[in-house]
Design a protein around this motif. Sequence first.
Motif, PDB file in Angstrom:
ATOM      1  N   LEU A 298      -1.226  -2.885  -2.779  1.00 47.16           N
ATOM      2  CA  LEU A 298      -2.315  -3.787  -3.147  1.00 47.16           C
ATOM      3  C   LEU A 298      -3.211  -3.157  -4.219  1.00 47.16           C
ATOM      4  O   LEU A 298      -3.638  -3.811  -5.180  1.00 47.16           O
ATOM      5  CB  LEU A 298      -3.153  -4.125  -1.898  1.00 47.16           C
ATOM      6  CG  LEU A 298      -3.031  -5.537  -1.303  1.00 47.16           C
ATOM      7  CD1 LEU A 298      -1.640  -6.135  -1.488  1.00 47.16           C
ATOM      8  CD2 LEU A 298      -3.425  -5.543   0.163  1.00 47.16           C
ATOM      9  N   GLU A 299      -3.472  -1.877  -4.040  1.00 45.04           N
ATOM     10  CA  GLU A 299      -4.324  -1.182  -5.017  1.00 45.04           C
ATOM     11  C   GLU A 299      -3.709  -1.165  -6.401  1.00 45.04           C
ATOM     12  O   GLU A 299      -4.421  -1.058  -7.410  1.00 45.04           O
ATOM     13  CB  GLU A 299      -4.568   0.265  -4.561  1.00 45.04           C
ATOM     14  CG  GLU A 299      -5.651   0.371  -3.498  1.00 45.04           C
ATOM     15  CD  GLU A 299      -5.556   1.676  -2.718  1.00 45.04           C
ATOM     16  OE1 GLU A 299      -4.909   2.631  -3.221  1.00 45.04           O
ATOM     17  OE2 GLU A 299      -6.104   1.730  -1.594  1.00 45.04           O
ATOM     18  N   LEU A 300      -2.384  -1.244  -6.432  1.00 44.13           N
ATOM     19  CA  LEU A 300      -1.717  -1.262  -7.738  1.00 44.13           C
ATOM     20  C   LEU A 300      -1.855  -2.639  -8.400  1.00 44.13           C
ATOM     21  O   LEU A 300      -1.370  -2.846  -9.513  1.00 44.13           O
ATOM     22  CB  LEU A 300      -0.234  -0.906  -7.578  1.00 44.13           C
ATOM     23  CG  LEU A 300       0.047   0.577  -7.321  1.00 44.13           C
ATOM     24  CD1 LEU A 300       1.531   0.783  -7.031  1.00 44.13           C
ATOM     25  CD2 LEU A 300      -0.381   1.439  -8.506  1.00 44.13           C
ATOM     26  N   GLY A 301      -2.480  -3.583  -7.691  1.00 46.42           N
ATOM     27  CA  GLY A 301      -2.734  -4.879  -8.306  1.00 46.42           C
ATOM     28  C   GLY A 301      -1.759  -5.976  -7.924  1.00 46.42           C
ATOM     29  O   GLY A 301      -1.778  -7.061  -8.517  1.00 46.42           O
ATOM     30  N   HIS A 302      -0.911  -5.695  -6.949  1.00 44.28           N
ATOM     31  CA  HIS A 302       0.015  -6.741  -6.535  1.00 44.28           C
ATOM     32  C   HIS A 302      -0.713  -7.791  -5.714  1.00 44.28           C
ATOM     33  O   HIS A 302      -1.582  -7.458  -4.903  1.00 44.28           O
ATOM     34  CB  HIS A 302       1.175  -6.139  -5.741  1.00 44.28           C
ATOM     35  CG  HIS A 302       2.032  -5.232  -6.575  1.00 44.28           C
ATOM     36  ND1 HIS A 302       3.053  -5.684  -7.363  1.00 44.28           N
ATOM     37  CD2 HIS A 302       1.986  -3.886  -6.768  1.00 44.28           C
ATOM     38  CE1 HIS A 302       3.620  -4.671  -7.996  1.00 44.28           C
ATOM     39  NE2 HIS A 302       2.973  -3.561  -7.660  1.00 44.28           N
ATOM     40  N   GLU A 303      -0.332  -9.028  -5.919  1.00 42.51           N
ATOM     41  CA  GLU A 303      -0.992 -10.147  -5.255  1.00 42.51           C
ATOM     42  C   GLU A 303      -0.763 -10.076  -3.736  1.00 42.51           C
ATOM     43  O   GLU A 303      -1.671 -10.254  -2.955  1.00 42.51           O
ATOM     44  CB  GLU A 303      -0.430 -11.462  -5.837  1.00 42.51           C
ATOM     45  CG  GLU A 303      -0.763 -12.714  -5.062  1.00 42.51           C
ATOM     46  CD  GLU A 303      -2.254 -13.027  -5.076  1.00 42.51           C
ATOM     47  OE1 GLU A 303      -2.965 -12.476  -5.941  1.00 42.51           O
ATOM     48  OE2 GLU A 303      -2.704 -13.784  -4.203  1.00 42.51           O
ATOM     49  N   THR A 304       0.499  -9.839  -3.368  1.00 38.28           N
ATOM     50  CA  THR A 304       0.808  -9.621  -1.951  1.00 38.28           C
ATOM     51  C   THR A 304       2.009  -8.698  -1.853  1.00 38.28           C
ATOM     52  O   THR A 304       2.564  -8.258  -2.873  1.00 38.28           O
ATOM     53  CB  THR A 304       1.087 -10.944  -1.199  1.00 38.28           C
ATOM     54  OG1 THR A 304       1.163 -10.669   0.191  1.00 38.28           O
ATOM     55  CG2 THR A 304       2.397 -11.583  -1.673  1.00 38.28           C
ATOM     56  N   VAL A 305       2.400  -8.404  -0.613  1.00 41.49           N
ATOM     57  CA  VAL A 305       3.491  -7.460  -0.370  1.00 41.49           C
ATOM     58  C   VAL A 305       4.464  -8.078   0.613  1.00 41.49           C
ATOM     59  O   VAL A 305       4.070  -8.563   1.668  1.00 41.49           O
ATOM     60  CB  VAL A 305       2.946  -6.136   0.211  1.00 41.49           C
ATOM     61  CG1 VAL A 305       4.092  -5.179   0.544  1.00 41.49           C
ATOM     62  CG2 VAL A 305       1.960  -5.487  -0.740  1.00 41.49           C
ATOM     63  N   TRP A 306       5.744  -8.079   0.236  1.00 39.13           N
ATOM     64  CA  TRP A 306       6.775  -8.560   1.156  1.00 39.13           C
ATOM     65  C   TRP A 306       7.186  -7.422   2.082  1.00 39.13           C
ATOM     66  O   TRP A 306       6.926  -6.255   1.798  1.00 39.13           O
ATOM     67  CB  TRP A 306       7.971  -9.096   0.366  1.00 39.13           C
ATOM     68  CG  TRP A 306       7.627 -10.384  -0.332  1.00 39.13           C
ATOM     69  CD1 TRP A 306       6.730 -10.546  -1.355  1.00 39.13           C
ATOM     70  CD2 TRP A 306       8.144 -11.678  -0.043  1.00 39.13           C
ATOM     71  NE1 TRP A 306       6.645 -11.859  -1.722  1.00 39.13           N
ATOM     72  CE2 TRP A 306       7.504 -12.585  -0.935  1.00 39.13           C
ATOM     73  CE3 TRP A 306       9.073 -12.168   0.879  1.00 39.13           C
ATOM     74  CZ2 TRP A 306       7.782 -13.960  -0.922  1.00 39.13           C
ATOM     75  CZ3 TRP A 306       9.354 -13.527   0.880  1.00 39.13           C
ATOM     76  CH2 TRP A 306       8.707 -14.412  -0.009  1.00 39.13           C
ATOM     77  N   HIS A 307       7.839  -7.801   3.181  1.00 41.93           N
ATOM     78  CA  HIS A 307       8.236  -6.759   4.132  1.00 41.93           C
ATOM     79  C   HIS A 307       9.663  -6.972   4.632  1.00 41.93           C
ATOM     80  O   HIS A 307      10.013  -8.060   5.078  1.00 41.93           O
ATOM     81  CB  HIS A 307       7.269  -6.747   5.317  1.00 41.93           C
ATOM     82  CG  HIS A 307       7.577  -5.681   6.343  1.00 41.93           C
ATOM     83  ND1 HIS A 307       7.830  -4.366   6.014  1.00 41.93           N
ATOM     84  CD2 HIS A 307       7.654  -5.733   7.692  1.00 41.93           C
ATOM     85  CE1 HIS A 307       8.056  -3.664   7.114  1.00 41.93           C
ATOM     86  NE2 HIS A 307       7.967  -4.470   8.153  1.00 41.93           N
ATOM     87  N   VAL A 308      10.455  -5.922   4.535  1.00 42.56           N
ATOM     88  CA  VAL A 308      11.765  -5.920   5.181  1.00 42.56           C
ATOM     89  C   VAL A 308      11.613  -5.067   6.434  1.00 42.56           C
ATOM     90  O   VAL A 308      11.409  -3.858   6.343  1.00 42.56           O
ATOM     91  CB  VAL A 308      12.849  -5.322   4.268  1.00 42.56           C
ATOM     92  CG1 VAL A 308      14.194  -5.324   4.989  1.00 42.56           C
ATOM     93  CG2 VAL A 308      12.935  -6.105   2.970  1.00 42.56           C
ATOM     94  N   SER A 309      11.697  -5.710   7.575  1.00 44.33           N
ATOM     95  CA  SER A 309      11.368  -5.024   8.822  1.00 44.33           C
ATOM     96  C   SER A 309      12.610  -4.474   9.514  1.00 44.33           C
ATOM     97  O   SER A 309      13.740  -4.824   9.170  1.00 44.33           O
ATOM     98  CB  SER A 309      10.659  -5.985   9.768  1.00 44.33           C
ATOM     99  OG  SER A 309      11.601  -6.853  10.352  1.00 44.33           O
ATOM    100  N   GLY A 310      12.363  -3.638  10.508  1.00 46.93           N
ATOM    101  CA  GLY A 310      13.445  -3.183  11.379  1.00 46.93           C
ATOM    102  C   GLY A 310      13.730  -4.248  12.422  1.00 46.93           C
ATOM    103  O   GLY A 310      13.044  -5.264  12.485  1.00 46.93           O
ATOM    104  N   PRO A 311      14.736  -4.017  13.238  1.00 46.83           N
ATOM    105  CA  PRO A 311      15.154  -5.032  14.201  1.00 46.83           C
ATOM    106  C   PRO A 311      14.080  -5.317  15.254  1.00 46.83           C
ATOM    107  O   PRO A 311      13.321  -4.422  15.633  1.00 46.83           O
ATOM    108  CB  PRO A 311      16.392  -4.427  14.854  1.00 46.83           C
ATOM    109  CG  PRO A 311      16.419  -3.000  14.474  1.00 46.83           C
ATOM    110  CD  PRO A 311      15.602  -2.830  13.259  1.00 46.83           C
TER     111      PRO A 311
ATOM    112  N   ALA B 207       6.280  -6.827  -4.981  1.00 51.38           N
ATOM    113  CA  ALA B 207       6.106  -5.601  -4.198  1.00 51.38           C
ATOM    114  C   ALA B 207       6.727  -5.772  -2.818  1.00 51.38           C
ATOM    115  O   ALA B 207       6.543  -6.799  -2.178  1.00 51.38           O
ATOM    116  CB  ALA B 207       4.623  -5.263  -4.053  1.00 51.38           C
ATOM    117  N   VAL B 208       7.463  -4.757  -2.381  1.00 51.81           N
ATOM    118  CA  VAL B 208       8.124  -4.824  -1.076  1.00 51.81           C
ATOM    119  C   VAL B 208       7.876  -3.527  -0.319  1.00 51.81           C
ATOM    120  O   VAL B 208       8.045  -2.422  -0.856  1.00 51.81           O
ATOM    121  CB  VAL B 208       9.645  -5.011  -1.222  1.00 51.81           C
ATOM    122  CG1 VAL B 208      10.290  -5.196   0.151  1.00 51.81           C
ATOM    123  CG2 VAL B 208       9.970  -6.183  -2.126  1.00 51.81           C
TER     124      VAL B 208
END
Lengths: 339, 339
Positions: A180-193, A246-247
């Motif tokens: 977020l600090e890098l200026g990305h609007e939001t962050v996606w997430h690839v989660s574990g099981p 961003a992920v």
Amino acid sequence: MGPNVDRRPPVMADVARLAGVSHQTVSRVLNDHPNVRAETRTRVMRAIDQLGYRRNLVARALVTKHSRTLGVVSFDTTLYGPASTVYGIEQAARDAGYFVSIVSLRTIDRAGVNDAIGYLAEQGVDGIVVVAPQRSAARALDDLPAGMPAVAVEGWHQGDVSVVSVDQVEGARLATSHLLELGHETVWHVSGPADWLEAEGRIEGWRAVLTAAGRPVPATLTGDWSPRSGYQAGKRLAAMAGDVTAVFVANDQMALGLLRAFTEEGVKVPEQISIVGFDDIPESEFFSPPLTTIRQDFGAVGRRSIDVLLRQIESGEPLPHERLVVPPQFVLRGSTAAR
Amino acid sequence: MGPNVDRRPPVMADVARLAGVSHQTVSRVLNDHPNVRAETRTRVMRAIDQLGYRRNLVARALVTKHSRTLGVVSFDTTLYGPASTVYGIEQAARDAGYFVSIVSLRTIDRAGVNDAIGYLAEQGVDGIVVVAPQRSAARALDDLPAGMPAVAVEGWHQGDVSVVSVDQVEGARLATSHLLELGHETVWHVSGPADWLEAEGRIEGWRAVLTAAGRPVPATLTGDWSPRSGYQAGKRLAAMAGDVTAVFVANDQMALGLLRAFTEEGVKVPEQISIVGFDDIPESEFFSPPLTTIRQDFGAVGRRSIDVLLRQIESGEPLPHERLVVPPQFVLRGSTAAR
DNA sequence: GGGAAGACTGTGAGCGTTAACACGACCTCT
DNA sequence: AGAGGTCGTGTTAACGCTCACAGTCTTCCC
């Protein structure tokens, strides 16, 4: 054929006879009892290595009720995380003069964990470490044999047992805030099981930061920790390349899969999409690009869990249950860039 | 306070009393002795789980002289190879009804291995598996306690003990031949550290193929298995990019380091330089490019070593020493191309 | 120089199990 | 019907060690 060719290994009485003392004196020498004359001690020692005597810890354990062995129950010790944790546990245990008996479960469920604990208890271990990263496994700790000292690693902060773990939520916060600090609007997430406590903690931390910042919370993609599942998630994210910038990926192996998928699809990291991983496996520094990630100090987790367990064992009393948290560490490398 | 509140766990005699039989009959039930009346058996069983009785394997081991525990001595179980091998060993042992006690050495030398073996022997293990990939460690097997069944994994094919290993020489041959068949004039080699048997085997196979084909044999670069050492070797090779067109790297982690160095130096893989690794770690398939490599079936190695060891233990006699070799497997992916 | 307080060492019991043997009940065969 | 089995069970003695206690031998002090 001399008179002494029985292949039966020598016992304390044999040493005693040769040294001209009683078996009890031999025992005293072996256990560093103070009241033994120096001359007697050396005589016994000489007899010991003349016969190649080794004491029988099984017999000793029978009378002392202490085997100086710890049981470890874990899951797939092929993975970097569990392997490192178990390694840390083993090192710490041996430094403290304990042996380690390991059971590696193929599948992790309550019944399996219970069986393992049962075996270990029969075998006479003085305490048990359960590396229980899944909810179902953590629950098995509810029915530990009464009075058996135990500690859970990466487990659930509940009920009857002390827990040592890396602060997953904080790690995820670190990763998400950085993005977020890098200026990305939001962050996606690839989660574990699902059902994995670590996966849940990382989702929680990620979501907390996004909502606190008033950002949209995208749907998570779910992997199984393997590079392949990351690769598949990467393919899907690449198709949305415009939206996704961003992920945060729940472990480094899946992050590698993403990297590969993005390379194939011509998505540039970090120019088009920034990626943060989790674990800091030894390979991460040499990915292309080198992976920004969250380091977990598995060795510390192992050591702390042995600390807690030994304190329980050596006090002899059931101690109040602690919750020890090892802080994660942010490692900045080349897979993230400002929007 | 009832009469039965002693926190001491129940023993066989308690079960016997409750079931109205002798302790020996309880023992017979527990050991599936045929001559027990069905009705008696169920009565004993009922008493057992009424009391929550668990048998004491320590006492049992004292009289039977068998602990049904195997010792494993290994080195840095954080690395993929050792971790997978130990995992395979543990699984196979448990399937056969044995426990596994593990000692992970920090540094591997003869004294350390000897100490570890000594500890395990005192502890009463029925047999020992030594994962001894280094010459110095392998030598420690010369002074095993007399009569202690043992097997070496990835060890030296000498002397007094059976050995199970992947055929390193053959693996290196596969890798080198593949590169030659693609039309490369010769193949460079980034080797593992001196004194490691696997490193030596891989050098031997590589050199054998080159000399058999009448090709020049370049000087080897030596790494320490880590990605970083591969990275350093890669920097040096990149500087010779004109001369070098094919490299056989002794493990996948170092190959990753090479890949990274080449990326930084603008050397294209496989267009300018082809690379073959060794191990087939789970990550290799997702490197950029995916790594052509030699797969080692660590699970098979673990299983075979337990087979050999149990045969020794259960025969009770010192058996002739075997040398079991698990074949490696060539895995073609994207890091190699025709000249 | 007598006695008490150590230092040092020996004796016996017991840890919880299995092995070896003994014993009675019941069967089967001649 | 008596000899010889087999079945089911109990009794006793290990296994190799430590613990508790009981010595014996010094030493030191009044």
